[in-house]
Design an enzyme around this catalytic site. Structure first.
Site, PDB file in Angstrom:
ATOM      1  N   ASP A  39      37.323   2.189 120.634  1.00  0.00           N
ATOM      2  CA  ASP A  39      38.435   3.397 120.817  1.00  0.00           C
ATOM      3  C   ASP A  39      39.239   3.068 122.069  1.00  0.00           C
ATOM      4  O   ASP A  39      40.412   3.209 122.335  1.00  0.00           O
ATOM      5  CB  ASP A  39      37.908   4.887 121.124  1.00  0.00           C
ATOM      6  CG  ASP A  39      37.004   4.967 119.579  1.00  0.00           C
ATOM      7  OD1 ASP A  39      36.680   6.333 119.253  1.00  0.00           O
ATOM      8  OD2 ASP A  39      37.252   4.125 118.719  1.00  0.00           O
ATOM      9  N   ALA A  40      38.415   2.734 123.144  1.00  0.00           N
ATOM     10  CA  ALA A  40      39.011   2.555 124.746  1.00  0.00           C
ATOM     11  C   ALA A  40      40.119   1.482 124.493  1.00  0.00           C
ATOM     12  O   ALA A  40      41.290   1.573 125.164  1.00  0.00           O
ATOM     13  CB  ALA A  40      38.032   2.418 125.707  1.00  0.00           C
ATOM     14  N   SER A  88      55.859  20.968  87.627  1.00  0.00           N
ATOM     15  CA  SER A  88      54.500  21.662  87.673  1.00  0.00           C
ATOM     16  C   SER A  88      53.702  21.301  86.353  1.00  0.00           C
ATOM     17  O   SER A  88      54.095  20.201  85.684  1.00  0.00           O
ATOM     18  CB  SER A  88      54.641  23.186  87.263  1.00  0.00           C
ATOM     19  OG  SER A  88      55.690  23.775  88.202  1.00  0.00           O
ATOM     20  N   GLU A 119      41.424  13.073  86.597  1.00  0.00           N
ATOM     21  CA  GLU A 119      41.571  13.069  88.126  1.00  0.00           C
ATOM     22  C   GLU A 119      41.089  14.568  88.364  1.00  0.00           C
ATOM     23  O   GLU A 119      41.436  15.498  87.916  1.00  0.00           O
ATOM     24  CB  GLU A 119      42.796  12.670  88.742  1.00  0.00           C
ATOM     25  CG  GLU A 119      43.405  11.288  88.151  1.00  0.00           C
ATOM     26  CD  GLU A 119      45.012  10.973  88.672  1.00  0.00           C
ATOM     27  OE1 GLU A 119      45.668  10.989  87.614  1.00  0.00           O
ATOM     28  OE2 GLU A 119      44.945  11.052  89.749  1.00  0.00           O
ATOM     29  N   LYS A 121      41.908  18.043  90.591  1.00  0.00           N
ATOM     30  CA  LYS A 121      42.947  18.590  90.953  1.00  0.00           C
ATOM     31  C   LYS A 121      42.769  19.177  92.514  1.00  0.00           C
ATOM     32  O   LYS A 121      42.259  20.274  92.571  1.00  0.00           O
ATOM     33  CB  LYS A 121      43.360  19.827  90.057  1.00  0.00           C
ATOM     34  CG  LYS A 121      44.570  20.409  90.301  1.00  0.00           C
ATOM     35  CD  LYS A 121      45.130  21.306  89.082  1.00  0.00           C
ATOM     36  CE  LYS A 121      46.512  21.890  89.343  1.00  0.00           C
ATOM     37  NZ  LYS A 121      46.517  22.999  90.739  1.00  0.00           N
ATOM     38  N   ARG A 142      56.778  19.871  98.523  1.00  0.00           N
ATOM     39  CA  ARG A 142      57.422  19.808  97.177  1.00  0.00           C
ATOM     40  C   ARG A 142      58.603  20.801  97.045  1.00  0.00           C
ATOM     41  O   ARG A 142      59.443  20.602  96.385  1.00  0.00           O
ATOM     42  CB  ARG A 142      56.218  20.492  96.205  1.00  0.00           C
ATOM     43  CG  ARG A 142      56.353  20.432  94.805  1.00  0.00           C
ATOM     44  CD  ARG A 142      55.298  21.177  94.116  1.00  0.00           C
ATOM     45  NE  ARG A 142      55.579  21.222  92.784  1.00  0.00           N
ATOM     46  CZ  ARG A 142      56.524  22.180  92.023  1.00  0.00           C
ATOM     47  NH1 ARG A 142      56.799  22.969  92.914  1.00  0.00           N
ATOM     48  NH2 ARG A 142      56.498  22.123  90.928  1.00  0.00           N
ATOM     49  N   GLU A 186      48.964  15.091  97.675  1.00  0.00           N
ATOM     50  CA  GLU A 186      48.387  16.369  98.242  1.00  0.00           C
ATOM     51  C   GLU A 186      48.109  16.063  99.454  1.00  0.00           C
ATOM     52  O   GLU A 186      47.444  15.127  99.913  1.00  0.00           O
ATOM     53  CB  GLU A 186      47.530  16.780  97.339  1.00  0.00           C
ATOM     54  CG  GLU A 186      47.187  18.604  97.171  1.00  0.00           C
ATOM     55  CD  GLU A 186      48.338  18.803  96.080  1.00  0.00           C
ATOM     56  OE1 GLU A 186      48.974  18.286  95.617  1.00  0.00           O
ATOM     57  OE2 GLU A 186      48.304  20.019  96.193  1.00  0.00           O
ATOM     58  N   LYS A 302      45.646  13.447  81.887  1.00  0.00           N
ATOM     59  CA  LYS A 302      46.780  12.848  81.647  1.00  0.00           C
ATOM     60  C   LYS A 302      46.728  11.828  80.518  1.00  0.00           C
ATOM     61  O   LYS A 302      45.635  11.192  80.513  1.00  0.00           O
ATOM     62  CB  LYS A 302      47.487  12.103  82.962  1.00  0.00           C
ATOM     63  CG  LYS A 302      47.688  13.199  83.980  1.00  0.00           C
ATOM     64  CD  LYS A 302      48.279  12.317  85.215  1.00  0.00           C
ATOM     65  CE  LYS A 302      48.371  12.934  86.419  1.00  0.00           C
ATOM     66  NZ  LYS A 302      48.759  12.247  87.590  1.00  0.00           N
ATOM     67  N   LYS A 326      41.706  24.367  84.624  1.00  0.00           N
ATOM     68  CA  LYS A 326      41.454  24.972  85.662  1.00  0.00           C
ATOM     69  C   LYS A 326      39.955  25.559  85.674  1.00  0.00           C
ATOM     70  O   LYS A 326      39.108  25.904  84.875  1.00  0.00           O
ATOM     71  CB  LYS A 326      42.177  26.470  85.780  1.00  0.00           C
ATOM     72  CG  LYS A 326      43.698  25.988  85.806  1.00  0.00           C
ATOM     73  CD  LYS A 326      44.353  25.423  87.010  1.00  0.00           C
ATOM     74  CE  LYS A 326      44.431  26.293  88.194  1.00  0.00           C
ATOM     75  NZ  LYS A 326      45.193  26.418  89.319  1.00  0.00           N
TER      76      LYS A 326
HETATM   77  N1  LIG Z   1      51.803  19.552  89.919  1.00  0.00           N
HETATM   78  C1  LIG Z   1      51.251  18.587  89.546  1.00  0.00           C
HETATM   79  O1  LIG Z   1      51.852  17.606  88.850  1.00  0.00           O
HETATM   80  C2  LIG Z   1      50.058  18.083  90.204  1.00  0.00           C
HETATM   81  C3  LIG Z   1      49.174  18.695  90.961  1.00  0.00           C
HETATM   82  C4  LIG Z   1      47.789  17.910  91.291  1.00  0.00           C
HETATM   83  C5  LIG Z   1      46.897  18.244  92.330  1.00  0.00           C
HETATM   84  N2  LIG Z   1      47.083  19.364  92.921  1.00  0.00           N
HETATM   85  N3  LIG Z   1      45.869  17.401  92.430  1.00  0.00           N
HETATM   86  C6  LIG Z   1      45.945  16.273  91.668  1.00  0.00           C
HETATM   87  C7  LIG Z   1      46.911  15.695  90.968  1.00  0.00           C
HETATM   88  C8  LIG Z   1      46.771  14.438  89.993  1.00  0.00           C
HETATM   89  N4  LIG Z   1      45.702  13.572  90.379  1.00  0.00           N
HETATM   90  O2  LIG Z   1      47.712  14.264  89.131  1.00  0.00           O
HETATM   91  C9  LIG Z   1      47.879  16.523  90.697  1.00  0.00           C
HETATM   92  S1  LIG Z   1      49.289  16.296  89.636  1.00  0.00           S
END
Ligand SMILES: NC(=O)c1cc2c(N)ncc(C(N)=O)c2s1
Length: 334
Positions: A39-40, A88, A119, A121, A142, A186, A302, A326
Site C-alpha cells: 500500500d505504501a 422497472s 440473478e 436482486k 436511475r 446497482e 429473465k 420478491k
Molecule cells: N429494475 C430492474 O430492471 C432491475 C433491478 C435489479 C436489481 N436491483 N438487482 C439485480 C438485477 C438484475 N440482476 O437484473 C436487477 S434488474
C-alpha cells in the site's frame, strides 16, 4: 516560473505512465485481491501523480486515478437523459405468481422449453454508467427511468468501477468498439461497511442510516466526492441500454462480457432450463440471504435469449421477458 516545453513533456509522459501503473495495481488490489506492491508503494505513486497534476493542471485527465479519491467539486447532479429508458420490473410476490409468469412466458414464446437466467436482486440504487471509446465518461442515477442525476465524480471514487474497458471486451465489439455504451447496475453498501458507518455516526452524535440502501443513496448524493470516497461503496452490473454493439446473444453471454470488461458482476447467477430449476435457485437464494455481505430483496428471472426477449418486448412499464420474485422483508437481527 515558466517551465520548459521539455520539462512539460517529460511530466506528461511520467503522468501517463503513473496513470497506467495506478490502474493496474488498483485492479489487482480491488478486483483480484492479489496486490503486487505494498500500500505504501501504491500511495507513493499516487502522491507523485497528484504532485505532477498540481504542477501541470493540464495533465489532469478524467480517468486519472487521482479522481477516484475525490477530485474537485464541480456542478454535481446535473440532469442526465439515459441512452434508453431504464425500465422497472413486474413483481411476483409468491411462487404461484412466479409460476403464472413462467407459464404465460412459455405460452407467448410457443417455443417448447425456455432457458431462463436467474440473478440476485440487489437492494441498492440503480445507476447507468456510460463508456466512450472504452473510457468511463459519465454516471447517472436511475431517476424516473428516463432522466437521472449526474453522479460521475462520486461514482469515480467507487473502486470496483473500471475507468477503462478491457481490450478483450472492446475486441469483442469489433467495428462497434467506438460506439458509446451505457451499462446498468446497482450501487450498494456492504453490510459490514454499513455497521461501521453507523458506529461512526453514533460516536459523532449524527443520526444513523436506517439501512444499507439509504446509506448508499446518501453516500452517492454527497456534494463532496472526498466523502463518497470514504464510504466503501460497491457495484454489481447486470444490464445495458443496447446489446447490439456487444455482439452477445443472451443474458448469460452478456454477463460474461461484463466480467471480461472488468466490471463487478454478482457470482450467484444460473441458467435454468425448467421452472423447477428456477424454483430451486429462488429457494437457495432465500436460504443463503443472511450469509451475503449485501442486502437482496429477491431474485430476477429473465428469458436468457435476446432474440426471445425481443419477441416478447415491453409493456408501458416493464419488460415482458423479466420478473422480480420478491422475498419477504428480512427480519433484522439487531
Ligand atoms: N429494475 C430492474 O430492471 C432491475 C433491478 C435489479 C436489481 N436491483 N438487482 C439485480 C438485477 C438484475 N440482476 O437484473 C436487477 S434488474
Amino acid at each position: 516560473e515558466t517551465t520548459s516545453a521539455a520539462e512539460h513533456d517529460a511530466a506528461a509522459e511520467r503522468a501517463a505512465e503513473l496513470r497506467h501503473l495506478l490502474d493496474y495495481h488498483a485492479y489487482r488490489y480491488y478486483m483480484l485481491d492479489a496486490p503486487e506492491i505494498t500500500d505504501a508503494a501504491f500511495d507513493k505513486l499516487l502522491v507523485e501523480l497528484q504532485q505532477l497534476e498540481a504542477a501541470y493542471p493540464d495533465l489532469v485527465t478524467p480517468d486519472s486515478y487521482t479522481q477516484r479519491v475525490g477530485g474537485y467539486v464541480s456542478e454535481q447532479f446535473a440532469p442526465v437523459t439515459h441512452m434508453a429508458r431504464m425500465y422497472s420490473m413486474d413483481d411476483a410476490m409468491n411462487l404461484e405468481e412466479l409460476d403464472e409468469w413462467l407459464r404465460r412466458t412459455e405460452e407467448a414464446l410457443g417455443a417448447g422449453h425456455v432457458v431462463y437466467t436467474c440473478e440476485l436482486k440487489i437492494d441498492g440504487l440503480g445507476v447507468a454508467l456510460t463508456y466512450q471509446n472504452g473510457a468511463f465518461a459519465r454516471a447517472a442515477t436511475r431517476g424516473d427511468g428516463t432522466t437521472g442525476e449526474d453522479v460521475s465524480l462520486n461514482v469515480r471514487t467507487i473502486r470496483d468501477v473500471p475507468m477503462h474497458l478491457s481490450e478483450t471486451a472492446l475486441a469483442h465489439m469489433g467495428a462497434d468498439r467506438g460506439t458509446p455504451i451505457e451499462v446498468r447496475g446497482e450501487v450498494y453498501m456492504p453490510k459490514g461497511s454499513f455497521v461501521r458507518l453507523n458506529e461512526e455516526a453514533d460516536a459523532e452524535g449524527r443520526d444513523p442510516f436506517a439501512n444499507p440502501r439509504n446509506a448508499a443513496a446518501g453516500s452517492l448524493r454527497q456534494k463532496d466526492p472526498k466523502v463518497t470516497a470514504r464510504r466503501d461503496l460497491s457495484t454489481f452490473l447486470y444490464a445495458v441500454a443496447d446489446t447490439a454493439p456487444l455482439h452477445v446473444g443472451s443474458q448469460h453471454e452478456f454477463l460474461a462480457w461484463l466480467r471480461d470488461a472488468g466490471f463487478s458482476v454478482n457470482p450467484n447467477v444460473a441458467r435454468c432450463n425448467t421452472p423447477a430449476e428456477v424454483h430451486e435457485f429462488c429457494a437457495e437464494a432465500l436460504a443463503h440471504r443472511s450469509d451475503l455481505d449485501y442486502d437482496i430483496d429477491g431474485v430476477v428471472v429473465k428469458v436468457d435469449s435476446f432474440d426471445q426477449q425481443n419477441d416478447l418486448g415491453f409493456t408501458a412499464r416493464a419488460p415482458r421477458w423479466a420478473i422480480a420474485f420478491k422475498f419477504p422483508p428480512e427480519e433484522k437481527t439487531t
